[in-house]
Design an enzyme around this catalytic site. Structure first.
Site, PDB file in Angstrom:
ATOM      1  CG  HIS A   1      -3.637 -10.396   4.130  1.00 22.61           C
ATOM      2  ND1 HIS A   1      -4.921 -10.809   3.999  1.00 22.61           N
ATOM      3  CD2 HIS A   1      -3.628  -9.082   3.798  1.00 22.61           C
ATOM      4  CE1 HIS A   1      -5.669  -9.788   3.606  1.00 22.61           C
ATOM      5  NE2 HIS A   1      -4.898  -8.728   3.473  1.00 22.61           N
TER       6      HIS A   1
ATOM      7  CG  ASP B   1      -1.278  -6.128   4.110  1.00 19.01           C
ATOM      8  OD1 ASP B   1      -1.513  -5.164   3.356  1.00 19.01           O
ATOM      9  OD2 ASP B   1      -2.064  -6.488   5.004  1.00 19.01           O
TER      10      ASP B   1
ATOM     11  CG  ASN C   1      -8.038  -5.474   9.457  1.00 16.63           C
ATOM     12  OD1 ASN C   1      -7.917  -5.593  10.664  1.00 16.63           O
ATOM     13  ND2 ASN C   1      -8.644  -4.441   8.897  1.00 16.63           N
TER      14      ASN C   1
ATOM     15  CG  HIS D   1      -8.985  -8.324   3.044  1.00 18.49           C
ATOM     16  ND1 HIS D   1      -8.111  -7.365   3.496  1.00 18.49           N
ATOM     17  CD2 HIS D   1      -9.567  -8.842   4.148  1.00 18.49           C
ATOM     18  CE1 HIS D   1      -8.170  -7.305   4.820  1.00 18.49           C
ATOM     19  NE2 HIS D   1      -9.053  -8.183   5.242  1.00 18.49           N
TER      20      HIS D   1
ATOM     21  CG  ASN E   1      -6.410   0.032   0.316  1.00 19.03           C
ATOM     22  OD1 ASN E   1      -5.318   0.123  -0.255  1.00 19.03           O
ATOM     23  ND2 ASN E   1      -6.512  -0.330   1.574  1.00 19.03           N
TER      24      ASN E   1
ATOM     25  CG  HIS F   1      -1.796  -1.181   1.339  1.00 19.36           C
ATOM     26  ND1 HIS F   1      -3.078  -1.172   0.860  1.00 19.36           N
ATOM     27  CD2 HIS F   1      -1.603  -2.424   1.844  1.00 19.36           C
ATOM     28  CE1 HIS F   1      -3.650  -2.352   1.068  1.00 19.36           C
ATOM     29  NE2 HIS F   1      -2.759  -3.135   1.663  1.00 19.36           N
ATOM     30  CG  PHE F   2       3.833   2.208  -2.504  1.00 15.45           C
ATOM     31  CD1 PHE F   2       4.171   1.473  -1.375  1.00 15.45           C
ATOM     32  CD2 PHE F   2       4.653   2.091  -3.636  1.00 15.45           C
ATOM     33  CE1 PHE F   2       5.296   0.630  -1.364  1.00 15.45           C
ATOM     34  CE2 PHE F   2       5.783   1.260  -3.626  1.00 15.45           C
ATOM     35  CZ  PHE F   2       6.101   0.529  -2.501  1.00 15.45           C
TER      36      PHE F   2
HETATM   37  O1  DOR Z   1      -4.252  -4.461   8.055  1.00 15.76           O
HETATM   38  C1  DOR Z   1      -4.510  -4.142   6.920  1.00 15.76           C
HETATM   39  N1  DOR Z   1      -4.279  -2.893   6.475  1.00 15.76           N
HETATM   40  N2  DOR Z   1      -5.020  -5.039   6.104  1.00 15.76           N
HETATM   41  C2  DOR Z   1      -5.459  -4.717   4.875  1.00 15.76           C
HETATM   42  O2  DOR Z   1      -5.877  -5.589   4.163  1.00 15.76           O
HETATM   43  C3  DOR Z   1      -5.449  -3.317   4.435  1.00 15.76           C
HETATM   44  C4  DOR Z   1      -4.387  -2.577   5.106  1.00 15.76           C
HETATM   45  C5  DOR Z   1      -4.416  -1.094   4.917  1.00 15.76           C
HETATM   46  O3  DOR Z   1      -4.739  -0.617   3.819  1.00 15.76           O
HETATM   47  O4  DOR Z   1      -4.051  -0.384   5.854  1.00 15.76           O
HETATM   48 ZN    ZN Z   2      -3.357  -5.133   2.139  1.00 19.65          ZN
END
Ligand code: DOR
Ligand code: ZN
Length: 421
Positions: free
Chosen positions: A230, A303, A276, A177, A93, A61-62
């Protein structure tokens, strides 16, 4: 450039052999012993080091666009390079989510300004709302590496079936997910003894297992390539093991934190151990390791989920879920899996290079003549303290820890993009 005196890991046959590698204009031009080279050539001395394909992380996630205070593509890529990664797949996301070709192109263009290969997945559903499918064909055309609503499970089974059929037609994977929110009282903490001790409801394994079961069935019916993201529960690992007998298009990834830590970490690290799906029990962790050993789990992904210090200072039930992982992944893999004898170095590397490359159809993940010179040089025995991060964030329980296995140099398309001081 010529890399001498190193031990080269080949993830295809999982060998580790002393070899020299010659690179010209970003491409590997020779692999062998006593290679001839000119006086002008740059020599990289890899004495005592292993040379592996540049690592590939299909789950990062950048945060760009929209959450640049947590991370941006430039700082995320810097963390990747420091961790030995030369290719990453960004999750969708962001804000806006990557559900249009404009946003996707923005991410790809920002990625091209970095020294690594930044790819992006696109959303399965518009705005990740789970109600209508994106224009997947157009998104593939615009460069989507695959599809995911990561962060949010897709609850509409028939919608997911349609999306899977489309992904199969487009020959791209869907990454899922798996956590049914109807079972969850609090995200990010396993509904087990620690949650009880803390007086919170938590997130039970059944939330994950119920969706994994449903989606493995859908995947076997549609024949689409899926990646269970994950994976964190023993039963989910077993479900994947069984589904793999029916379809070779079923894949699963494990994160370094899920194969290293358990729910108890929440007591020690607080919100830095909240993610998560959550860290679960010792039995779950061992099942993940078994899954890695027998090939049920074929990918390791971080992740990498940066959040700000302020956000992670919130109370456990209010702080966002997620931890960063790029800079520590190789070392945590070596420390938790290789040092303990669960995997050989070459087996670990295969799950961080060739297998993710295969799933995403990437021309990467190997060391071969004629291929891009994307490489990581590392010392598997060196211990080091993970003190600071080049990411904007530092939300990881591994910060401050002593780890074994240090990235010494990362090379992407023949350029040295990271060098350990
Ligand atoms: O813990 C998590 N954080 N699980 C995810 O699937 C999304 C991620 C996030 O975007 O922070
Ligand atoms: Zn993720």
């Amino acid at each position: 450039m010529i890399i001498k005196n190193g031990t080269v890991i080949n993830p295809i046959d999982q060998t580790a052999v002393p070899l020299e590698i010659q690179i010209e204009e970003g491409i590997i031009t020779a692999i062998g012993t006593n290679l001839k080279y000119s006086d002008q050539e740059k020599i990289v001395d890899a004495k005592g080091l292993y040379v592996a394909p540049g690592l590939i992380d299909v789950h990062v996630h950048f945060r760009e666009p929209g959450f640049e205070y947590k991370e941006n593509i430039e700082t995320g890529a810097a963390a990747a390079a420091r961790g030995g990664f030369t290719t990453v797949v960004c999750m969708a996301n962001t804000k806006p989510a990557v559900d249009s070709k404009e946003t996707l192109q923005y991410v790809i263009e920002q990625g091209q300004k970095t020294p690594i290969h930044v790819l992006s997945a696109a959303c399965v559903t518009e705005g990740m709302r789970g109600t209508s499918i994106t224009n997947m064909a157009e998104l593939k055309e615009a460069g989507a590496a695959g599809f995911t609503d990561d962060g949010i499970p897709i609850m509409d089974k028939e919608l997911l079936r349609t999306a899977m059929e489309m992904a199969k037609k487009l020959n791209l994977p869907i990454s899922l997910h798996e956590e049914d929110p109807s079972y969850i009282q609090n995200n990010g903490i396993h509904a087990g003894k620690v949650a009880k001790q803390l007086g919170i409801g938590g997130s039970p394994s059944i939330a994950e297992e119920s969706l994994v079961k449903r989606d493995l069935e859908l995947a076997c019916e549609t024949g689409v390539s899926i990646n269970i993201q994950h994976i964190s529960s023993a039963k989910a690992v077993q479900l994947v093991r069984e589904a793999k007998k029916r379809s070779d298009a079923v894949h699963a990834e494990a994160t370094p934190h899920h194969f290293t830590l358990t729910e108890e970490a929440v007591l020690k690290y607080g919100t830095y151990a909240k993610m998560n799906p959550p860290l679960r029990t010792q039995q779950d962790r061992q099942a993940i390791i078994e899954g890695l050993k027998d090939g049920t789990i074929d990918l390791i992904a971080t992740d990498h989920a940066p959040h700000s210090v302020e956000e992670k200072k919130r109370p456990l039930t209010e702080a966002p879920s997620g931890i960063i992982g790029l800079e520590s992944a190789l070392a945590v893999g070596i420390t938790s899996l290789c040092k303990s004898g669960y995997l050989t170095l070459a087996e670990l590397i295969k799950k961080m290079t060739l297998n993710p490359a295969d799933l995403y159809h990437l021309d990467a993940g190997t060391i071969e003549i004629g291929k891009k010179a994307d490489l990581v040089l590392f010392d598997p025995s060196e211990t080091w303290v993970y003190e600071t991060s080049v990411s904007k964030a530092e939300n990881t329980p591994f910060i401050g820890q002593t780890l074994q296995g240090k990235v010494k140099m990362t090379i992407c398309e023949g350029q040295i993009i990271y060098q350990d001081k």
